[in-house]
Design an enzyme around this catalytic site. Sequence first.
Site, PDB file in Angstrom:
ATOM      1  N   ARG A 168       0.724  -1.225   0.101  1.00 37.84           N
ATOM      2  CA  ARG A 168      -0.019  -0.068  -0.191  1.00 37.84           C
ATOM      3  C   ARG A 168       0.941   1.141  -0.004  1.00 37.84           C
ATOM      4  NH1 ARG A 168      -3.046  -4.044   1.413  1.00 37.84           N
ATOM      5  NH2 ARG A 168      -0.722  -4.666   2.556  1.00 37.84           N
ATOM      6  N   THR A 169       1.836   1.401   0.890  1.00 38.01           N
ATOM      7  CA  THR A 169       2.574   2.640   1.155  1.00 38.01           C
ATOM      8  C   THR A 169       3.190   2.853  -0.350  1.00 38.01           C
ATOM      9  OG1 THR A 169       2.843   2.176   3.173  1.00 38.01           O
ATOM     10  CG2 THR A 169       4.220   3.851   2.211  1.00 38.01           C
ATOM     11  N   LYS A 198      26.116  -3.391  -1.941  1.00 37.46           N
ATOM     12  CA  LYS A 198      27.741  -3.289  -2.271  1.00 37.46           C
ATOM     13  C   LYS A 198      28.366  -2.587  -1.062  1.00 37.46           C
ATOM     14  CE  LYS A 198      27.071  -2.272  -7.034  1.00 37.46           C
ATOM     15  NZ  LYS A 198      27.527  -1.256  -8.126  1.00 37.46           N
ATOM     16  N   ARG A 205      11.389   3.557   3.204  1.00 35.86           N
ATOM     17  CA  ARG A 205      11.014   2.510   4.116  1.00 35.86           C
ATOM     18  C   ARG A 205      12.137   1.781   4.549  1.00 35.86           C
ATOM     19  NH1 ARG A 205       5.836  -1.439   4.089  1.00 35.86           N
ATOM     20  NH2 ARG A 205       4.997   0.593   4.916  1.00 35.86           N
ATOM     21  N   HIS A 217       5.108   5.674  11.447  1.00 35.21           N
ATOM     22  CA  HIS A 217       5.009   5.346  10.131  1.00 35.21           C
ATOM     23  C   HIS A 217       3.729   6.645   9.949  1.00 35.21           C
ATOM     24  CE1 HIS A 217       3.635   3.951   6.378  1.00 35.21           C
ATOM     25  NE2 HIS A 217       3.508   2.670   6.478  1.00 35.21           N
TER      26      HIS A 217
HETATM   27  N1  ASP Z   1       1.681  -2.248   6.518  1.00 37.47           N
HETATM   28  C1  ASP Z   1       2.054  -1.723   7.867  1.00 37.47           C
HETATM   29  C2  ASP Z   1       3.669  -1.287   8.213  1.00 37.47           C
HETATM   30  O1  ASP Z   1       4.299  -1.342   7.232  1.00 37.47           O
HETATM   31  C3  ASP Z   1       1.318  -2.672   8.926  1.00 37.47           C
HETATM   32  C4  ASP Z   1       2.101  -3.798   8.889  1.00 37.47           C
HETATM   33  O2  ASP Z   1       2.900  -4.313   7.910  1.00 37.47           O
HETATM   34  O3  ASP Z   1       1.443  -4.618   9.421  1.00 37.47           O
HETATM   35  O4  ASP Z   1       3.806  -1.199   9.524  1.00 37.47           O
END
Ligand code: ASP
Length: 317
Positions: free
Chosen positions: A63-64, A93, A114, A142
Amino acid sequence: MFFTKRPKLESIVDANQLNPELLSRLFSDADKIRRTEAHRPGKNRKLLKGKVMATLFYEPSTRTRFSFESAMLKLGGSVISSENAGEFSSAAKGEKLEDTIRVVSSYADCIIIRHREDGAAAVAAAVSNVPVINGGDGKSQHPTQAMLDMYTIKTELGRLDNFRITMVGDLAYGRTVKSLALLLAQRKGIELLLVAPDSLRMDRGTVSYLRSKSVKVTEDADFEGALKKSDIIYMTRLQKERMAKDEYDASKSLYIIDEGRLSLVSPSARIMHPLPHVEEIDLPISVEKEDKRVAYFRQAENGLYVRMALLIELLRK
Ligand code: ASP
């Protein structure tokens, strides 16, 4: 027109940078964007023409990453991406994160990162020449998930004050609950019930911070009792990848929403989840599709509109 003559936003690594004024502006823009996307999508396609967003993901994401990328494309900008940066960027590397960010920030107008380590987004923001958005760093934060969670609460309940919310599951390694807690602490009349196995309770620092901001927190709440009286039930996945196997085995399957438990939830309440959901939600797809109380797929869709609003805020001329 969106966002003329407003102070420019910098990096967002912590949910506390999203103050109520900013959120309220982003939410009303997200409403406008949603309408324009439905009726006149071409209008949004010019807003960020010529801008480039880099997505640098060292941990899996659906999703993100996709919603940020889709948001940028729908605004007429472009995307450069490493979906598995640990393996496919020069990190493999041995390059330091700081060096990667310094280089990528000379190719893009903003970076969404991320990372599996707590604090990585702050490290990136400190050396970047362009805004960095934390798309999740370890068990830490997040912030844009919390932003879309608040937008979802607003659209579903019609208010952001005076409600009762229960957080269920992994409140120790889950980063979304921590960022959401910070945004709840900015509001009035919030009652927060916490339901978690002993080893996965919310950290002391966050709980005392919430109390200092007048959030009424009840720890070790009874799961079924909480289901009956909450306006929002925020389910979470156990963060298997961040805990030892025996810790996971001891805690999995403790708090599950199935059709029986769903029957306890009030008709006006909503079940949210940052997704992906695994065993903690055990509902047939037909129920997920038809029962209004199941809000988590609408929540995921909302991510697109608020992230479009955020990108405009960050990258407008
Ligand atoms: N998608 C959310 C996160 O990246 C929740 C999860 O992964 O459980 O934190």
